[in-house]
Write a protein that holds these residues in place. Structure first.
Motif, short mmCIF file in Angstrom:
data_model
loop_
_atom_site.label_atom_id
_atom_site.label_comp_id
_atom_site.label_asym_id
_atom_site.label_seq_id
_atom_site.Cartn_x
_atom_site.Cartn_y
_atom_site.Cartn_z
N SER A 37 -5.25 2.79 2.26
CA SER A 37 -4.24 3.12 2.84
C SER A 37 -4.50 3.87 4.02
CB SER A 37 -3.15 4.01 1.96
OG SER A 37 -3.40 4.99 1.86
N VAL A 95 1.04 10.76 2.61
CA VAL A 95 1.38 10.10 1.26
C VAL A 95 2.51 8.85 1.44
CG1 VAL A 95 0.31 11.69 -0.46
CG2 VAL A 95 2.58 11.91 0.47
N ASP A 96 3.18 9.15 2.48
CA ASP A 96 4.27 8.19 2.58
C ASP A 96 3.75 7.19 3.53
OD1 ASP A 96 5.99 9.79 1.38
OD2 ASP A 96 6.87 10.82 3.28
N GLY A 97 2.55 7.18 4.02
CA GLY A 97 2.07 5.88 4.62
C GLY A 97 2.58 5.95 6.00
N GLU A 98 3.12 6.88 6.61
CA GLU A 98 3.53 7.22 8.05
C GLU A 98 3.66 8.61 8.36
OE1 GLU A 98 8.21 6.32 7.45
OE2 GLU A 98 6.88 4.68 7.30
N VAL A 147 -3.93 15.98 -2.38
CA VAL A 147 -2.96 15.41 -3.67
C VAL A 147 -4.17 14.98 -4.49
CG1 VAL A 147 -1.73 13.58 -4.43
CG2 VAL A 147 -1.14 14.95 -2.52
N HIS A 169 2.50 5.96 -3.79
CA HIS A 169 3.51 6.57 -4.57
C HIS A 169 3.39 6.38 -5.88
CE1 HIS A 169 6.54 7.68 -0.92
NE2 HIS A 169 5.31 8.19 -0.81
N LEU A 227 0.90 -1.15 -0.10
CA LEU A 227 0.22 -0.07 0.03
C LEU A 227 0.77 1.30 0.04
CD1 LEU A 227 -3.06 -0.59 2.40
CD2 LEU A 227 -2.83 0.24 0.03
#
Lengths: 504, 112
Positions: free
Chosen positions: B96, B105-108, B28, A160, A155
């Protein structure tokens, strides 16, 4: 009109539809359909190479709308070669996937065949907007395949990847729009004829359009500075998907090669040779950075992904010479490196599936089952990827160095290619030592069901590498003939738009 | 009319890029949508701007006012594809968010 050209697009489409409708919920049926589709596509691709090998260029007007008004599919040596590569690599990846990877989510075979469709379509189309549509088909299926068997890592990488590619698609349409506004056509052959005649007052616009297109293709081909997305995406994907992704980057190389020889080539009028000044330097930087990335990676999938970046640098450096020898060498290396890196991804899948929690991390782990067999396979694949003798990677690099020897930038090509080859050997040796020699005897390997079937796929890939080595002579001749054919775009243009004058 | 369209495309692209550079998935996606509108508008006017022009020519027709139908067909395709892609990225962002428990957007979450 010969309908053979459209088969590499139609067969995967039919296979995908039948797999999703006929095999609803029954994975066994889907597997059989998907494998049969793969065999049929492979057969058609071989027939197409046979046709294109004679030097013929075939144009196929879809729906019998004459070019440049309808959509045209074009078969020449380059596209036939790419379609065969796609069919062969994707079939072996499919053989690996049916060993259980396809059960981790829904509709794997549908997505897989749509992916093959998108890639084959991009290689065969002779129309710029149609190229965009096939790009979207292959991208959408690649997003879904990447997320197949959803994990947190996939994910993270997926967000990205999808966002970057959406921006890329937007820029692609912008570039197409500019080119259409200037030339009034979308057919690549027709556009090439029109661009050559553009007045000098349009120079700024056509160059801007060309650069927009090249940036988009460079994003797909993971050229510096837009390569950062690749390592995390490719290392997050499952092994068979990553093996198919190894072809995706080549779609970018193909598109760069196609437009810079056909539309923006030496006869491109105000946009002539637009990629020549910067492609080679960027490719060499890509090669260097990819190799350093591979050396610094602490995880097997990431190492291989960075080695793909490095191989993109190698082939684009050869193509960036823009000589017949350079392009021929780049094409041979492209065939080799796609197959070799796909083999390495599949092998990494076999190895990591036995390492339990450790996965691909290059840390001491349990002694693997079938240790010696996997070790031999890893050693052979590593030789192929690093470009050591006697396998085809070595021959490919020799061809590239040979093509660069008389060139003004030859020194840089020799220096960077040789230095990075050495570093690639070091990288793979480190990885091999960590995986096979430094064992933690207290851990036991997690059971890996049906390793045998997966190894067959890896051996198949290596068989292709071996065949590329044995038949290096004919293959090099074919690449040389391909390079000659694309260096002479007038035949291509005349075949597709027989009466450019009339259609003005 | 040309100036108006050019300004509209420029403003859409600028806003789109600004939003795309944010760190959260929702802005985004909005930015991507604005950028896609700008691209479609740009593609649409590539057949040149004409008023009351006929897109398809028939025999015996006044051909002075002719508008190119091809960009309209292209933009239709681009809109359909863009719509599907926006839907996909939206679902991906929701997935996500639920799985990674952040909309970055970086997932963290960034350390700050």
């Amino acid at each position: 009109m010969n309908h053979l050209i459209i088969t590499p697009i139609l067969i995967p489409l039919l296979g995908a539809i039948v797999a999703v409708l006929g095999g609803w919920g029954r994975i066994g049926v889907q597997r059989v359909i998907s494998l049969l589709t793969g065999v049929a596509t492979l057969g058609c691709a071989i027939a197409l190479v046979d046709v294109a090998g004679s030097g013929a260029i075939w144009a196929y007007n879809v729906g019998d709308w004459a070019a440049p008004f309808g959509i045209t599919l074009v078969l020449d040596r380059l596209s036939a070669m790419m379609v065969l590569l796609t069919s062969a690599v994707s079939f072996l990846a499919l053989l690996y996937a049916v060993q259980g990877q396809d059960e981790r989510g829904k509709h794997f075979h549908f997505l897989f065949q749509m992916q093959v469709l998108g890639i084959n379509g991009s290689f065969l189309t002779g129309d710029l907007f149609n190229l965009f549509v096939f790009f979207e088909v292959l991208l959408l299926s690649s997003y879904a395949l990447l997320l197949h068997g959803r994990t947190k890592r996939r994910l993270k990488a997926g967000v990205h990847y999808v966002i970057l590619n959406l921006v890329g698609s937007g820029m692609f349409v912008l570039g197409i729009a500019m080119m259409y506004g200037l030339t009034g056509t979308l057919n690549m052959a027709h556009m090439a004829a029109r661009v050559a005649e553009l007045p000098a007052t349009d120079a700024a616009f056509v160059q801007a359009g060309a650069m927009l297109l090249l940036v988009v293709f460079a994003l797909k081909a993971a050229l510096v500075p837009i390569y950062m997305w690749l390592p995390s995406v490719y290392s997050a994907a499952s092994a068979p998907v990553a093996a198919v992704f190894a072809i995706l980057t080549k779609v970018g190389v193909y598109a760069i090669l196609r437009v810079t020889t056909l539309i923006f080539g030496p006869e491109g009028g105000v946009a002539a040779d637009i990629a020549e000044p910067f492609l080679l330097p960027l490719a060499l930087v890509t090669l260097a950075l990819g190799t350093f990335g591979a050396l610094a990676s602490k995880e097997l999938g990431r190492t291989i992904a960075y080695l793909i970046v490095a191989s993109m640098g190698t082939m684009l450096a050869a193509i960036g010479l823009y000589t017949a020898e350079g392009i021929a060498a780049g094409l041979y290396y492209m065939l080799h490196s796609t197959i070799a890196s796909a083999a390495l991804f599949l092998l990494a899948g076999v190895i990591t599936s036995q390492r339990g929690e450790l996965g691909g991390k290059l840390l001491p782990g349990p002694k693997l089952e079938r240790w010696s067999l996997l070790g031999v396979l890893f050693f052979t694949t590593a030789i192929a990827v690093a470009g050591l003798p006697p396998l085809s990677g070595f021959l490919g690099k020799v061809f590239i160095l040979d093509a660069a020897v008389d060139q003004p930038d030859g020194f840089w090509v020799w220096g960077v290619v040789l230095a990075t080859s050495l570093l690639a050997v070091v990288t793979l040796a480190q990885a091999g030592v960590a995986l096979f020699w430094r064992n933690d005897t207290e851990q036991t390997p997690s059971p890996a069901p049906r390793t045998a079937g997966r190894v067959v796929a890896v051996v198949g890939m290596l068989g292709l590498v071996a065949a590329m080595t044995i038949f290096a002579g004919p293959l090099a001749e074919f690449s040389a003939a391909t390079a000659e054919q694309i260096a002479e775009p007038s035949t291509y243009i005349e075949t597709i738009v027989p009466s450019v004058e009339e259609t003005k | 009319m040309e100036a108006l369209i050019a300004v509209a495309v420029g403003v859409l692209v600028a806003s789109g890029i600004y939003l795309m550079l944010r760190g959260r998935t929702f802005p985004v996606i909005l930015g991507l949508a604005l950028f896609a509108y700008a691209v479609n508008l740009f593609l649409f006017v590539m057949g040149r701007l004409t008023l009351e022009g006929a897109p398809i020519l028939r025999e015996g027709m006044e051909t002075a006012a002719y508008t190119d139908p091809l960009p309209q067909a292209l933009v239709l395709t681009a809109i359909v594809i863009g719509f599907a892609m926006t839907a996909f990225v939206m679902v991906l962002a929701i997935a996500s968010y639920t799985d990674l428990e952040t909309d970055h957007v970086d997932g963290e979450e960034p350390e700050s």
